[in-house]
Design an enzyme around this catalytic site. Sequence first.
Site, PDB file in Angstrom:
ATOM      1  N   CYS A 418       0.920  -1.184  -0.056  1.00  0.00           N
ATOM      2  CA  CYS A 418       0.018   0.012  -0.104  1.00  0.00           C
ATOM      3  C   CYS A 418       0.842   1.197   0.067  1.00  0.00           C
ATOM      4  O   CYS A 418       0.294   2.055  -0.613  1.00  0.00           O
ATOM      5  CB  CYS A 418      -0.997  -0.057   1.237  1.00  0.00           C
ATOM      6  SG  CYS A 418      -0.193  -0.305   2.689  1.00  0.00           S
ATOM      7  N   HIS A 462      -2.008   0.520   7.195  1.00  0.00           N
ATOM      8  CA  HIS A 462      -2.367   0.814   5.692  1.00  0.00           C
ATOM      9  C   HIS A 462      -1.744   2.139   5.558  1.00  0.00           C
ATOM     10  O   HIS A 462      -1.821   2.996   6.398  1.00  0.00           O
ATOM     11  CB  HIS A 462      -3.993   0.757   5.613  1.00  0.00           C
ATOM     12  CG  HIS A 462      -4.392   0.758   4.163  1.00  0.00           C
ATOM     13  ND1 HIS A 462      -3.853  -0.131   3.177  1.00  0.00           N
ATOM     14  CD2 HIS A 462      -5.343   1.544   3.422  1.00  0.00           C
ATOM     15  CE1 HIS A 462      -4.439   0.144   2.103  1.00  0.00           C
ATOM     16  NE2 HIS A 462      -5.412   1.325   2.010  1.00  0.00           N
ATOM     17  N   ASP A 478      -7.925   6.130  -2.210  1.00  0.00           N
ATOM     18  CA  ASP A 478      -7.147   4.813  -1.669  1.00  0.00           C
ATOM     19  C   ASP A 478      -6.789   4.182  -2.986  1.00  0.00           C
ATOM     20  O   ASP A 478      -7.557   3.359  -3.650  1.00  0.00           O
ATOM     21  CB  ASP A 478      -7.816   3.815  -0.821  1.00  0.00           C
ATOM     22  CG  ASP A 478      -7.119   2.784  -0.132  1.00  0.00           C
ATOM     23  OD1 ASP A 478      -5.972   2.749  -0.607  1.00  0.00           O
ATOM     24  OD2 ASP A 478      -7.311   2.342   0.816  1.00  0.00           O
TER      25      ASP A 478
END
Lengths: 673, 306
Positions: A418, A462, A478
């Site tokens: 991520c 994250h 995202d």
Amino acid sequence: MTGFQIPRNSLAWMLAAQTAVILPHISRMPYSTIALCFFCVLWRVMVYQGRWSYPGKWVKVLFVFFGIVGLGIGYGTFLGLDPWVGLLIMMFVLKLLEMHHKRDGYVVILLGYFVALTQFLYEQGIPYTLYMFVCVIMITAALIGLNQTRSHLRPVQTFKKASVLLLQSVPLMIVLFVLFPRISPLWTVPLQSSVARTGVTDTMTPGNIALLTQSDELAFRATFADEVPPLSKLYWRGLVLSRFDGESWTQELPALYGRLYRPDQPPPSWRDNMELLGEEVKYSILLEPTSQNWLFSLTMPEGTDKEGIGLVRDFRFYSFREIRSKLRYELTSHLNYRIDRDLHDFWRYRYTLLPVEGNPRSKRLAESIWDRSPNKQEYIRNVLRRFNREEFVYTLKPPVLGDNSIDEFLLDSKRGFCEHYAGSFVFLMRTVGIPARVVVGYQGGEYNRIGNYVEVRQFDAHAWTEVWQEGQGWVRVDPTSAVAPERIESGLEFAVEGEDTFLSNLPLSWMKYRQTLWLTEIRLQLSALSHYWDSWVVGYTPSVQMSLLARYFGDLDRKWLGMVMMSSFFSLLGVVAIFILGKRSHTLLRPIDREYLKFCQLLAKQGLPRSVGEGPLHYAARVVQTRPDLAPAMKQVTDTYVRLNYAEDQPEKTESLRKAIRVYRFRNLVTET
Amino acid sequence: MPAIIEETIAQVGSVLLGKEHQIKLALTCLLLSGHLLIEDLPGMGKTTLSHALAKVLNLSYNRIQFTSDLLPADILGVSVYEKDSSDFKFHPGPIFSQLVLADEINRTTPKSQSALLEAMEERQVTIEGRTRPLPLPFFVIATQNPNTQAGTFPLPESQLDRFLMRIELGYPDAVAERILLKGEDRRAVLERLVPSVNVHQLQELQVEAEQVKVSEALLDYIQRLVLYTRQAPEFAYGLSPRGALALLSCSRSWAFIENRSHVVPEDVQAVLPSVVEHRLREAADFSGHGGTALAQRLLTKVDVIG
């Protein structure tokens, strides 16, 4: 050295309790100390068996000296908690070697209770508490054994007695736990500040969040007042990273942000930039210690009432003190929001800042996409589409990247976690002048229906981004969801399913067996239990106590509560004392005995006290021997008493005895003057 | 004290010098028809005491010297075939006597010991199917060498309990010893003793002794004493109800000898060591000694008034 031998039962339990109490500390103790402890116990057993004798003074001094040197070498320092606990344990064991008297036995036993307590400086979970309860029973058994005669030879009986004793005291323990005023400590010990803790850090370099996901440690638990929002909406905001130096992302300089929004101060001007929309979500977070200052909250939080916490300009919470113990805080968030609708030019500049050098291919890529896109929205969509369509892989094992990390990731390796996606996305945004920033925290979690809370662990860490758009303010984007939507919907485990990298270093982690239903059920039950424990026992702080008591007894003052507790405690003691004393002196005494004892006290004042086992005739004879002048009076009183008490058996008729005593007093007075 | 008893004590005292307290204790015991155990070293006057008592109280007297080869028949008696009547005739043993001195009882084997102790308890003897009563009154004065001496079979606790009292004579004091050394042979003095009571008078005294009053306050004291033996950790076990009864009746009898119509705590204290020492055992001492120390504890730790 006296002939006193600690009774067998007591010594057995003392040694057993000592071992049990020290056992949890052993992993923190140097080998030399462990060896010394073992040797002391051995020596004491030998003394009991009569094979060895107690060590001499100089041997003991030697032991203490080498023990302390061993501790110093083992820990390398005498600062902090561990060496001092080690010293306490060492002295506790050494005391075994000078148990000459019963009193020494008591010292060892009291030290045992104290050492048992030190374990709670390290661990406060349920298993340790149960274990310590057993330890306390063992120590109490030693205490009982110390007061038993040698004919009690069965240690199990003593243990049973101690268990019954402690179980009987459980109600009192609970009452005191709930009601006894909690006083903040007068001083604090630096608790394990050096211990490295896993958790989100304030720097993001490609690879460090992937590393974090190797841990299944608990980050925090969030209990929701109402329904829990879907997991895909649970973005736990922790830090905003907006400075990029070509390799890693860091926080904005705090000085630029200006004043924090705190409960005890009027809101700063930037607070007006927050527009909270939609339904509110109320929840409380019980955060595990992080040794950091930042707190986690769902986007987008209102302010907080909790002291010591403030809202920062980038809409996240900051604790003024490092979080070294579990911290609970209550929040209200709105999942829909509009923040910073108008962005000052200065901030526009800061949020589009990139290093001049480096990553030239990515910059060209951004420009080529920008050329194809009619507007900013379309540009964002095109970038995300590129992540989605091209062969980008979401993996826990990204390759090592060189100096131009974004170039290499976007155009060559295309394998990343991520933080790679978030970092390169913000880079692409900023290249074409769209203000953007990286947000790190946790995403999702595991819903525990037994306790109605969401449990967030380290592998839920994250990184995502926020992009500023005209008229909408900061919008969460995202990029990971474009590559691996299952990460957001179901969690990391499913996103990397084929790869077999999820917690690969923890073969026995509970978390790896989430698909096994019954195991999951047990795990959820245990977790819920531990959550209740954390929130109601470990987290039973002075403020929680006051609010709980306020709920049942109305508003009350802590001072008042303390006074009530103390006075009821002492009056209870007083009642018990009156009961015991009264039984001894007044309730059971016959009137005649009472009169006679008063007479004895009169004589005692003259230096002629009656001893306990002395009968009236012997006493009278002894008194007369020293004071012949008292003979007639003594004879009168004693004869009357003996006649009434032993011959006539009329203990109620005290008249003549009183008269005799009056006569004595009068004569005594005459003699004195 | 009653004149008869005073005379008795004086007579016995003329043989056994300087032991008035022990003589009184022995009388206390005999007034209750209880058996007496005298424990002391050889040559301290154990035999003299019992012989003098028998003489003064006008009782038929037999002495059994216990040895390791003594058999029960030597104590109880045996049937012998007689030619003349061509029948078995029972020859009663030395036990058939009003006062029996069982000398050095712990030198014999348990089998013979129990023959004596059974007779003491039952006050009758069953031999060859016939039960023969023992004469009345029947007292046994047993003497015992300290258990630590060679060649002794210690009496078990259950049999010690059959003795109402256990006394020790102890060395005479200097004055008494000087008289003893200068004076004539004790045996000659013993011969000159004349009985001061007859059996009938003795029985009357026994009835009178039972009339001594015991108040509630005194019973409280005795109960406190007994309770202490049962609760304090230094006692291996407490006094039995039989022990408590023995303490009470001995106190009463002592008070009678002291010529009191009621019992006072001092009476209890006077008899307490003799009554309880052989019935108690110290918790920390498995050898059976320590009763003396325990009795002293009772005397100093238990409050007389309260």
